[in-house]
Design an enzyme around this catalytic site. Structure first.
Site, PDB file in Angstrom:
ATOM      1  N   HIS A 120       0.858  -1.190   0.000  1.00  0.00           N
ATOM      2  CA  HIS A 120       0.000   0.000   0.000  1.00  0.00           C
ATOM      3  C   HIS A 120       0.893   1.238   0.000  1.00  0.00           C
ATOM      4  O   HIS A 120       2.129   1.117   0.010  1.00  0.00           O
ATOM      5  CB  HIS A 120      -0.979  -0.015   1.179  1.00  0.00           C
ATOM      6  CG  HIS A 120      -0.331  -0.164   2.530  1.00  0.00           C
ATOM      7  ND1 HIS A 120       0.598   0.723   3.014  1.00  0.00           N
ATOM      8  CD2 HIS A 120      -0.493  -1.108   3.489  1.00  0.00           C
ATOM      9  CE1 HIS A 120       0.972   0.348   4.220  1.00  0.00           C
ATOM     10  NE2 HIS A 120       0.342  -0.783   4.534  1.00  0.00           N
ATOM     11  N   HIS A 122       3.818   1.503   2.498  1.00  0.00           N
ATOM     12  CA  HIS A 122       5.040   0.782   2.102  1.00  0.00           C
ATOM     13  C   HIS A 122       5.768   1.568   1.008  1.00  0.00           C
ATOM     14  O   HIS A 122       6.993   1.678   1.003  1.00  0.00           O
ATOM     15  CB  HIS A 122       4.688  -0.598   1.516  1.00  0.00           C
ATOM     16  CG  HIS A 122       4.027  -1.534   2.477  1.00  0.00           C
ATOM     17  ND1 HIS A 122       2.831  -2.149   2.200  1.00  0.00           N
ATOM     18  CD2 HIS A 122       4.395  -1.967   3.706  1.00  0.00           C
ATOM     19  CE1 HIS A 122       2.496  -2.919   3.218  1.00  0.00           C
ATOM     20  NE2 HIS A 122       3.423  -2.829   4.148  1.00  0.00           N
ATOM     21  N   CYS A 178       1.337 -10.710  20.448  1.00  0.00           N
ATOM     22  CA  CYS A 178       0.525  -9.997  19.451  1.00  0.00           C
ATOM     23  C   CYS A 178       0.982 -10.439  18.063  1.00  0.00           C
ATOM     24  O   CYS A 178       2.150 -10.270  17.707  1.00  0.00           O
ATOM     25  CB  CYS A 178       0.688  -8.482  19.587  1.00  0.00           C
ATOM     26  SG  CYS A 178      -0.098  -7.617  18.200  1.00  0.00           S
ATOM     27  N   CYS A 236       2.187  -7.497  15.762  1.00  0.00           N
ATOM     28  CA  CYS A 236       3.571  -7.065  15.994  1.00  0.00           C
ATOM     29  C   CYS A 236       4.548  -8.211  15.790  1.00  0.00           C
ATOM     30  O   CYS A 236       5.750  -7.985  15.685  1.00  0.00           O
ATOM     31  CB  CYS A 236       3.771  -6.588  17.435  1.00  0.00           C
ATOM     32  SG  CYS A 236       2.800  -5.183  17.923  1.00  0.00           S
ATOM     33  N   CYS A 275      -3.400  -4.577  22.289  1.00  0.00           N
ATOM     34  CA  CYS A 275      -2.126  -4.069  21.748  1.00  0.00           C
ATOM     35  C   CYS A 275      -2.365  -2.632  21.295  1.00  0.00           C
ATOM     36  O   CYS A 275      -3.299  -2.377  20.529  1.00  0.00           O
ATOM     37  CB  CYS A 275      -1.672  -4.924  20.564  1.00  0.00           C
ATOM     38  SG  CYS A 275      -0.455  -4.084  19.533  1.00  0.00           S
ATOM     39  N   HIS A 293      -2.217  -2.440  17.299  1.00  0.00           N
ATOM     40  CA  HIS A 293      -3.153  -3.207  16.456  1.00  0.00           C
ATOM     41  C   HIS A 293      -4.558  -3.294  17.034  1.00  0.00           C
ATOM     42  O   HIS A 293      -5.466  -3.832  16.394  1.00  0.00           O
ATOM     43  CB  HIS A 293      -2.586  -4.612  16.202  1.00  0.00           C
ATOM     44  CG  HIS A 293      -1.300  -4.561  15.426  1.00  0.00           C
ATOM     45  ND1 HIS A 293      -0.063  -4.505  16.031  1.00  0.00           N
ATOM     46  CD2 HIS A 293      -1.078  -4.476  14.091  1.00  0.00           C
ATOM     47  CE1 HIS A 293       0.864  -4.415  15.102  1.00  0.00           C
ATOM     48  NE2 HIS A 293       0.285  -4.393  13.929  1.00  0.00           N
ATOM     49  N   LYS A 313      -6.319   6.955   9.518  1.00  0.00           N
ATOM     50  CA  LYS A 313      -5.382   5.844   9.475  1.00  0.00           C
ATOM     51  C   LYS A 313      -5.826   4.872   8.387  1.00  0.00           C
ATOM     52  O   LYS A 313      -7.024   4.627   8.225  1.00  0.00           O
ATOM     53  CB  LYS A 313      -5.382   5.157  10.851  1.00  0.00           C
ATOM     54  CG  LYS A 313      -4.239   4.215  11.009  1.00  0.00           C
ATOM     55  CD  LYS A 313      -4.093   3.712  12.433  1.00  0.00           C
ATOM     56  CE  LYS A 313      -3.044   2.591  12.394  1.00  0.00           C
ATOM     57  NZ  LYS A 313      -2.829   1.927  13.619  1.00  0.00           N
ATOM     58  N   LYS A 352      -7.743  -1.922   6.586  1.00  0.00           N
ATOM     59  CA  LYS A 352      -8.629  -2.750   5.766  1.00  0.00           C
ATOM     60  C   LYS A 352     -10.067  -2.548   6.199  1.00  0.00           C
ATOM     61  O   LYS A 352     -10.981  -2.483   5.376  1.00  0.00           O
ATOM     62  CB  LYS A 352      -8.238  -4.223   5.896  1.00  0.00           C
ATOM     63  CG  LYS A 352      -7.124  -4.573   4.935  1.00  0.00           C
ATOM     64  CD  LYS A 352      -7.013  -6.077   4.751  1.00  0.00           C
ATOM     65  CE  LYS A 352      -5.810  -6.384   3.876  1.00  0.00           C
ATOM     66  NZ  LYS A 352      -4.977  -7.441   4.380  1.00  0.00           N
TER      67      LYS A 352
HETATM   68  O1  ME8 Z   1       6.975  -4.267  10.042  1.00  0.00           O
HETATM   69  N1  ME8 Z   1       2.753   4.699   6.493  1.00  0.00           N
HETATM   70  O2  ME8 Z   1       6.555  -5.166   7.955  1.00  0.00           O
HETATM   71  P1  ME8 Z   1       5.264  -4.303   7.517  1.00  0.00           P
HETATM   72  C1  ME8 Z   1       4.091   4.639   6.412  1.00  0.00           C
HETATM   73  N2  ME8 Z   1       8.273  -7.081   8.325  1.00  0.00           N
HETATM   74  N3  ME8 Z   1       4.798   3.502   6.562  1.00  0.00           N
HETATM   75  C2  ME8 Z   1       4.120   2.387   6.801  1.00  0.00           C
HETATM   76  C3  ME8 Z   1       2.706   2.352   6.883  1.00  0.00           C
HETATM   77  C4  ME8 Z   1       2.022   3.603   6.720  1.00  0.00           C
HETATM   78  N4  ME8 Z   1       0.721   3.703   6.776  1.00  0.00           N
HETATM   79  N5  ME8 Z   1       2.338   1.079   7.123  1.00  0.00           N
HETATM   80  C5  ME8 Z   1       3.480   0.336   7.181  1.00  0.00           C
HETATM   81  C6  ME8 Z   1       7.195  -5.071   9.149  1.00  0.00           C
HETATM   82  N6  ME8 Z   1       4.547   1.124   6.998  1.00  0.00           N
HETATM   83  C7  ME8 Z   1       8.358  -6.035   9.290  1.00  0.00           C
HETATM   84  C8  ME8 Z   1       9.662  -5.268   9.154  1.00  0.00           C
HETATM   85  S1  ME8 Z   1      12.324  -5.136   9.026  1.00  0.00           S
HETATM   86  C9  ME8 Z   1      13.593  -6.140   9.414  1.00  0.00           C
HETATM   87  C10 ME8 Z   1      10.900  -6.113   9.290  1.00  0.00           C
HETATM   88  C11 ME8 Z   1       5.969   0.736   7.019  1.00  0.00           C
HETATM   89  O3  ME8 Z   1       4.905  -4.846   6.189  1.00  0.00           O
HETATM   90  C12 ME8 Z   1       6.360   0.149   8.371  1.00  0.00           C
HETATM   91  O4  ME8 Z   1       6.608   1.175   9.284  1.00  0.00           O
HETATM   92  O5  ME8 Z   1       4.262  -4.264   8.595  1.00  0.00           O
HETATM   93  C13 ME8 Z   1       7.595  -0.630   8.012  1.00  0.00           C
HETATM   94  O6  ME8 Z   1       8.753   0.173   8.055  1.00  0.00           O
HETATM   95  C14 ME8 Z   1       7.314  -1.096   6.581  1.00  0.00           C
HETATM   96  O7  ME8 Z   1       6.214  -0.309   6.105  1.00  0.00           O
HETATM   97  C15 ME8 Z   1       6.940  -2.562   6.510  1.00  0.00           C
HETATM   98  O8  ME8 Z   1       5.843  -2.827   7.367  1.00  0.00           O
END
Ligand code: ME8
Length: 520
Positions: free
Chosen positions: A18, A21, A126, A129, A144, A147, A298, A301
């Site tokens: 999204h 990411h 959780c 997390c 949490c 979440h 925020k 889904k």
């Molecule tokens: O946390 N706005 O994966 P993830 C900005 N696999 N950034 C966002 C966001 C948003 N709304 N939502 C998610 C994980 N992110 C782990 C990381 S690293 C060794 C393992 C960012 O898919 C989030 O902060 O939940 C994170 O940096 C990245 O997307 C991946 O999130």
């Protein structure tokens, strides 16, 4: 600067990418592209995080194997980054065989040296997390805080990592290196979290979590996500406990690791502790960016407002991702939350990219063709009143990047565009032409075009396609390093013909596409 190694977080593959990411990958790509303008060895790592209970459950619910789910979704992330021109050096998947093997070696080494031990444990887990929570961090209703879900009570015999052993060293590192955590205001949060840190579980019983890397010599345990996920930053370079690769020696420690604020704890506490236990140096900076909201709420889904980055490109009929990249990167200062809204997107990119920057180039080249048949004469070259501001902007932009102030650097470039536009307005080359002051008129145009080369170079990390179109029309080599830029970039002779002038960015004037088409 000999090398620059930078990484993003690796995304969970239990869904599609999204724009949150995308924000992170775009930011990192912009930093990477900026440093390619300052150094020859830039290594940019991104990838996907593929193990754990969330993936296992999502796959089960879809009636496919976890590996099938990972393959399907990892491809969606790769496709999205391609569409956004995120030009990484390597894409790591934690299911890659060599990664899995090295993670086993890391775990084994830490076990043998006593940093990992076995322990029976009951805690609140959780899934969102993918970690155990401290009861004191839950909401009043026992949820949490990130979440808003009730954690499960899990009782298992797990392997634990002696995080407490490294507590003092981490606190000292953070205090001795005020720029380790960027932005600096987040360092206090981390110090507070460190105060009551406990040893952490680094494995799960296979009977509960099957989808993970096996612990060597223990059939009943699999390595739990964070030690697996965080290690990607070194396994990708070819680290191994016995014989680290040349690549690893060349690039580690990372210059900057870009992550979201929600996973700062893992990167500024767990990760430094693992590295200290492996006797490896810590990354220079951890950049924790803010979160992207949609129309100020925020993304979730359940609210149905999750936006995929490629759908933004499609709904605005964008032929390349530059406008979206520019907007995302300048929407908010790096560590603060940013917001995406269709209207704001359209307004900002129309104003900055089309009206100011694009028009400036278009108008200036058109006048050069109209008055001089596109030819730059030697007498047009001389002292450029814009030179000081333009060369100064390069230094300011570099400084902003060194502080990871990506939005601020973008706005600095816009300010140079504004100053150049004002110069054109003040000198009015069309009036000079009318008064037949042709040399003066030519000087003004060339002064502007010389600065446009600098603008193309500075905007390149944000808008690589627009920059390349600008450079083509200016016969300017975009590969010029920032430190080699001067205020004298335009060569004498025929620069351009009428038919080769093309707008570098068209206004987004079409009616906003049906927003619902963008929802995943
Ligand atoms: O946390 N706005 O994966 P993830 C900005 N696999 N950034 C966002 C966001 C948003 N709304 N939502 C998610 C994980 N992110 C782990 C990381 S690293 C060794 C393992 C960012 O898919 C989030 O902060 O939940 C994170 O940096 C990245 O997307 C991946 O999130």
């Amino acid at each position: 600067m000999e090398k620059f190694y930078l990484t993003t977080a690796i995304d969970y593959v239990n869904g599609a990418p999204h724009i949150g990411h995308a924000y992170e990958k775009i930011l990192t790509d912009i930093i990477a592209r900026h440093y390619t303008q300052r150094c020859d060895n830039v290594y940019f790592l991104t990838g996907t995080d593929e193990h754990g209970i969330k993936i296992q459950k999502t796959a089960a619910a879809k009636g496919i194997t976890p590996k099938e789910l990972c393959d399907e979704n990892a491809q969606k992330f790769k496709d999205a980054w391609k569409a956004l021109d995120v030009d990484y050096t390597k894409f790591i998947r934690t299911t890659d065989e060599d990664h899995e093997k090295i993670v086993q070696h890391i775990f084994d080494k830490l076990l043998k040296q006593g940093d990992i031990y076995k322990h029976s444990y009951e805690g609140l887990y959780c899934q969102g997390c993918e970690c155990f929570l401290n009861p004191k961090d839950l909401t009043e209703d026992g949820l949490c805080p990130d979440h808003l879900k009730k954690p499960e009570v899990v009782k298992e015999e797990n392997y634990f990592f002696k995080l407490t052993k490294y507590k003092d060293a981490i606190i000292k590192h953070i205090k001795d290196h005020p720029d380790f955590i960027v932005p600096e205001f987040r360092a206090n949060e981390v110090i507070n979290q460190l105060e009551d840190i406990q040893d952490i579980s680094v494995s799960r019983a296979k009977s509960n979590v099957e989808w993970g890397i096996d612990v060597l010599g223990d059939d009943e345990q699999s390595i739990y996500v964070w030690i697996d996920a965080l290690s990607n930053y070194i396994t990708a370079l070819g680290y191994d406990t016995e014989n680290p690769s040349e690549n690893f020696k060349k690039y580690w420690p990372a210059n900057v690791q870009v992550i979201g604020k929600d996973i700062l704890k893992f990167h500024s506490i767990y990760w430094p502790a693992f590295l200290m236990a492996l006797d490896l140096p810590l990354p220079k900076h951890i950049l924790a960016h803010g979160w992207i909201t949609i129309d100020e709420s925020k993304m979730s889904k359940s609210l149905g407002n999750v936006i995929s980055p490629t759908s933004v490109l499609e709904s605005f009929n964008l032929e390349h991702p530059d406008a979206f990249r520019y907007y995302m990167a300048t929407s908010a200062p790096c560590g603060r939350d940013g917001n995406y809204s269709d209207d704001d997107f359209k307004e900002k990119v129309n104003a900055h990219l089309a009206n100011s920057m694009g028009n400036l180039l278009n108008r200036t080249l058109s006048m050069l063709v109209k008055y001089f048949d596109g030819e730059v004469k030697p007498e047009f070259k001389g002292e450029n009143p814009l030179a000081k501001k333009a060369l100064g902007t390069i230094q300011i932009v570099k400084k902003h990047f060194d502080n990871f102030e990506i939005a601020e650097a973008g706005l600095e470039i816009t300010s140079l565009v504004d100053a150049t536009n004002k110069y054109v307005q003040d000198t009015a080359p069309w009036t000079l032409a009318k008064e037949e002051k042709m040399t003066e008129c030519g000087q003004v145009l060339v002064n502007v075009l010389d600065v446009m080369c600098i603008i193309a170079s500075l905007i390149y990390p944000y808008c690589p396609n627009i920059a390349s179109d600008m450079a083509k029309q200016l016969s300017f080599d975009l590969k010029t390093k920032l430190d080699d830029l001067t205020a004298d970039n335009i060569k004498c002779g025929k620069l351009i013909s009428k038919e080769d002038i093309k707008p570098v960015f068209l206004r987004l004037d079409s009616e906003l596409a049906d927003k619902s088409a963008k929802k995943q």
